[in-house]
Design an enzyme around this catalytic site. Structure first.
Site, mmCIF file in Angstrom:
data_model
loop_
_atom_site.group_PDB
_atom_site.id
_atom_site.type_symbol
_atom_site.label_atom_id
_atom_site.label_comp_id
_atom_site.label_asym_id
_atom_site.label_seq_id
_atom_site.Cartn_x
_atom_site.Cartn_y
_atom_site.Cartn_z
ATOM 1 N N GLU A 50 38.420 46.385 33.783
ATOM 2 C CA GLU A 50 38.247 45.570 35.132
ATOM 3 C C GLU A 50 36.857 46.063 35.722
ATOM 4 O OE1 GLU A 50 41.607 45.018 37.518
ATOM 5 O OE2 GLU A 50 40.295 43.251 38.511
ATOM 6 N N CYS A 261 42.697 41.385 38.857
ATOM 7 C CA CYS A 261 42.457 40.397 39.960
ATOM 8 C C CYS A 261 41.078 39.804 39.874
ATOM 9 C CB CYS A 261 42.700 41.118 41.172
ATOM 10 S SG CYS A 261 44.637 41.338 41.443
ATOM 11 N N ASN A 391 46.495 35.771 35.285
ATOM 12 C CA ASN A 391 46.384 37.429 35.310
ATOM 13 C C ASN A 391 47.546 37.576 36.368
ATOM 14 O OD1 ASN A 391 45.710 40.180 35.657
ATOM 15 N ND2 ASN A 391 45.352 39.720 37.593
ATOM 16 N N GLU A 392 48.767 37.936 35.984
ATOM 17 C CA GLU A 392 49.699 38.237 36.971
ATOM 18 C C GLU A 392 49.945 37.367 38.085
ATOM 19 O OE1 GLU A 392 49.157 42.487 38.280
ATOM 20 O OE2 GLU A 392 48.309 41.611 39.900
#
Ligand code: AHR
Length: 664
Positions: A50, A261, A391-392
């Site tokens: 990330e 994120c 993503n989550e």
């Protein structure tokens, strides 16, 4: 007579089949798996990259110039502006001025550029240095330059006055001493790329790049870039070789990128849109990084895919599920209610963007998007197999609607692609349950779970996946870590990883998070590899990941290692890698004293008498530091082993024993 000839025929047939199989195995390099093993995922351990903690710009991306395109701005950091990290200089009593303009950029995606207006170049005999008017960039806390190495400089320039301009390009130390230099003459009133190679005559860790006009006139400049010639695999626009090698050494089966994120972004306008990150770098769209800094997009989708190919990892790109991060605008402080959803009217275009990625990666060079990949230098397809969506995310009706639209479209057009869904940011709870339900209702083949928690949780939950249904979606444990970089954290993770291997028939993939963190620029405390411009500090957690990942198998065997079953601090697994035929044992002891285990290899037939053993052990609170990066490192040796043997697992340790089979 007849009987004999039939027998002979069968013998001949058998011989041909056996010879054929032997040939097949030697051609494919595959050995026969031992009997009685359970087939497990061959993509189990990989990496998750990330762009957090300055992992890309200033990190893995080898660009040495910071803010090369003058796109920094106060929405990223209040003190930032297009001149950040640049300094105006006019040595030798010269004078002129600089401004930032936007009226005729090198590309509409790259709006700002600098205009250098040189009025007078000092020519006083009293001044002994180089006179001129120009700009200086100090990189990401200085540039690391090595004597004898070559550096590739480039810039885009456009003459605004009629005469050509001469630029002296140099690398200088903090005292202003020149480490390398070259000269460029401009020749066009249109944007044009100019390049020069700088060869360093001395080393320095805090150098700057200086561009000094030696003639008067007006010049627009943009995308001012400096790369070491030696990037990983010498790729242009490449990666920092030492950091990339650390990742390659893990031998990951896949890499998930570019976040986290970062993918769903801080509001809809900040979502990571893959098309903005491909093509010539001057045409890429830079943007604010959700983690509080800047993304040049120089390390973009092409570079990620190329890196995966270079190190033999499958690419796992993750695309937003058309909703922004629930923490957008900092709403994590009031309960994460900041998710925004793309308007329905924009969904057809967005879905097409997702489908286009698959064409870009896998389509023929004659297809619209495949042609763009080919133009970038990769005519052959990248063989994309996995695509992550979301993503989550917070499991809202808006998410569900968009996720299902996207996943249905991908399934319909590309049934060959394995979609990876998402199940919230925690190991349990409302988003987790809803995420799994949505995914299972839609028959999503793999679902991404995330959890960061304490080491004890990992020890106590080694049976988590034993009870997962084998007829529903498989698990991708996309982000996990045990909140710490001490040896005890790494060993707790190792114990848990043996349970991932044991459940490798339902856990398809797993990756520790986050991966990289630059010293003094971290947003996330616990990471796998710390680094600064010159030093790389791998954590014990890195070594655990490497020991598992470089020693994965595709068959799991139980009852090979006997241990005290009541002791949850002791964990073990046995796998076989059917490519090499090697049997691999992993023995984990989270206790603070040595513990005995018994190994019985008799089911594997003949085993070579010598095996390769690697042990990571030490004091539970030991951790590596920038001052001493080798406090906790694995030690390898060749050991003699028998068909059955006793092993004393050292206190707080992971042992990997790799055995060759002799009867192949
Ligand atoms: O890995 C750091 C962050 O943790 C990721 O961006 C996010 O997915 C998770 O919350």
């Amino acid at each position: 007579m007849e009987k004999t000839s039939k027998l002979n025929k069968f013998k001949l047939f058998d011989t041909i089949v056996i010879a054929g199989l032997c040939l097949l195995f030697s051609v494919t390099g595959a050995a026969q798996p031992a009997k009685g093993g359970k087939k497990i995922s061959s993509d189990l351990f990989g990496l998750f990259f990330e762009d957090i903690n300055y992992s890309a710009d200033g990190g893995l991306y080898a660009e040495l110039v910071q803010n090369r395109s003058f796109e920094y701005n106060p929405t990223e950091r209040t003190e930032w502006n297009p001149f950040s990290y640049w300094e105006y200089i006019a040595p030798g009593f010269s004078y002129g001025r600089i401004s930032v303009e936007t009226s005729a950029p090198v590309h509409p995606a790259n709006k700002h550029y600098v205009v250098l207006d040189v009025e007078f170049i000092g020519n006083y005999p009293q001044f002994k240095g180089e006179a001129g008017v120009g700009i200086k960039n100090s990189g990401f806390d200085g540039m690391v330059i090595r004597s004898g190495e070559k550096y590739n400089f480039s810039l885009f320039a456009r003459q605004l006055s009629n005469t050509p301009m001469t630029l002296l390009v140099s690398l200088q130390n903090r005292k202003g001493e020149v480490l390398a230099k070259s000269t460029i003459s401009t020749s066009s009133n249109d944007w044009q790329k100019y390049t020069a190679t700088l060869t360093a005559t001395a080393s320095n860790d805090t150098a700057s790049l200086v561009i000094l006009a030696k003639t008067s006139g007006q010049l627009a400049m943009d995308v001012i870039s400096l790369f070491p010639e030696k990037t990983f695999k010498n790729r242009p626009n490449g990666m920092r070789a030492d950091l990339a090698q650390m990742l390659a050494d893990v031998k990951p089966r896949f890499i998930r990128f570019p976040g986290g994120c970062l993918v769903h972004g801080d509001g809809l306008g900040n979502m990571y849109r893959w098309k903005n990150t491909i093509g010539p770098v001057q045409e890429r769209k830079e943007q604010r990084n959700i983690w509080g800094y800047h993304q040049s997009a120089g390390l973009g989708y092409f570079e990620f895919f190329q890196f995966c190919e270079d190190i033999g990892a499958k690419p796992l790109p993750v695309l937003p599920a058309a909703v922004s991060c629930q923490n957008s605008g900092g709403t994590w402080q009031i309960g994460g209610t900041g998710q925004r959803a793309l308007p329905m009217a924009e969904m057809p275009e967005y879905i097409q963007e997702v489908l286009d990625l698959i064409e870009w990666a896998n389509g023929p060079a004659t297809s619209i998007w495949g042609a763009k990949r080919a133009e970038a230098g990769h005519p052959a397809p990248f063989n994309l197999q996995y695509v992550g969506i979301g993503n989550e995310d917070k499991m809202t009706p808006e998410f569900e609607e968009r996720f299902s639209m996207i996943s249905k479209a991908v399934k319909e057009k590309h049934p060959e692609i394995t979609i990876v869904g998402t199940a919230g940011p925690f190991h349990s709870g409302e988003d987790f349950d809803k995420g799994w339900k949505i995914a299972n209702d839609l028959k999503i083949p793999v679902v991404d779970e995330h959890y960061y928690t304490d080491p004890k949780w990992f020890i106590d939950n080694q049976h988590r996946y034993d009870s997962y249904k084998r007829n529903a979606g498989e698990v991708y444990l996309g982000e996990y870590a045990s909140w710490g970089n001490k040896l005890r954290n790494a060993i707790a993770e190792a114990a848990y990883m043996t349970s991932l291997e044991r459940n490798g028939d339902v856990v398809r993939m797993a990756s520790y998070a986050p991966l990289l963190a630059k010293k003094n620029f971290t947003q996330w405390k616990t990471d796998m590899i710390f680094f600064d411009n010159t030093v790389i500090c791998p954590t014990p957690n890195y070594y655990v990941q490497k020991m598992f990942s470089a020693n994965q198998g595709d068959y799991y065997f139980d009852k090979v290692i006997a241990k005290d079953e009541k002791d949850a601090n002791l964990a073990a697994s046995c796998v076989q890698d059917s490519k090499t035929g090697d049997i691999i044992l992993k023995l984990v002891n989270y206790n603070e004293s040595a513990k005995p285990v018994k190994v019985d290899l008799s089911r594997f037939g003949k085993i070579a008498a010598e095996a390769e053993q690697t042990v990571l052990a030490g004091s539970p609170d030991a951790e590596n530091t920038f001052e001493n990066t080798r406090i906790v490192v694995p030690a390898s040796s060749v050991v003699k082993i028998g068909k059955t043997f006793d092993y004393s697992a050292p206190a707080m340790s992971l042992t990997v024993i790799r055995l060759k089979r002799n009867n192949m």
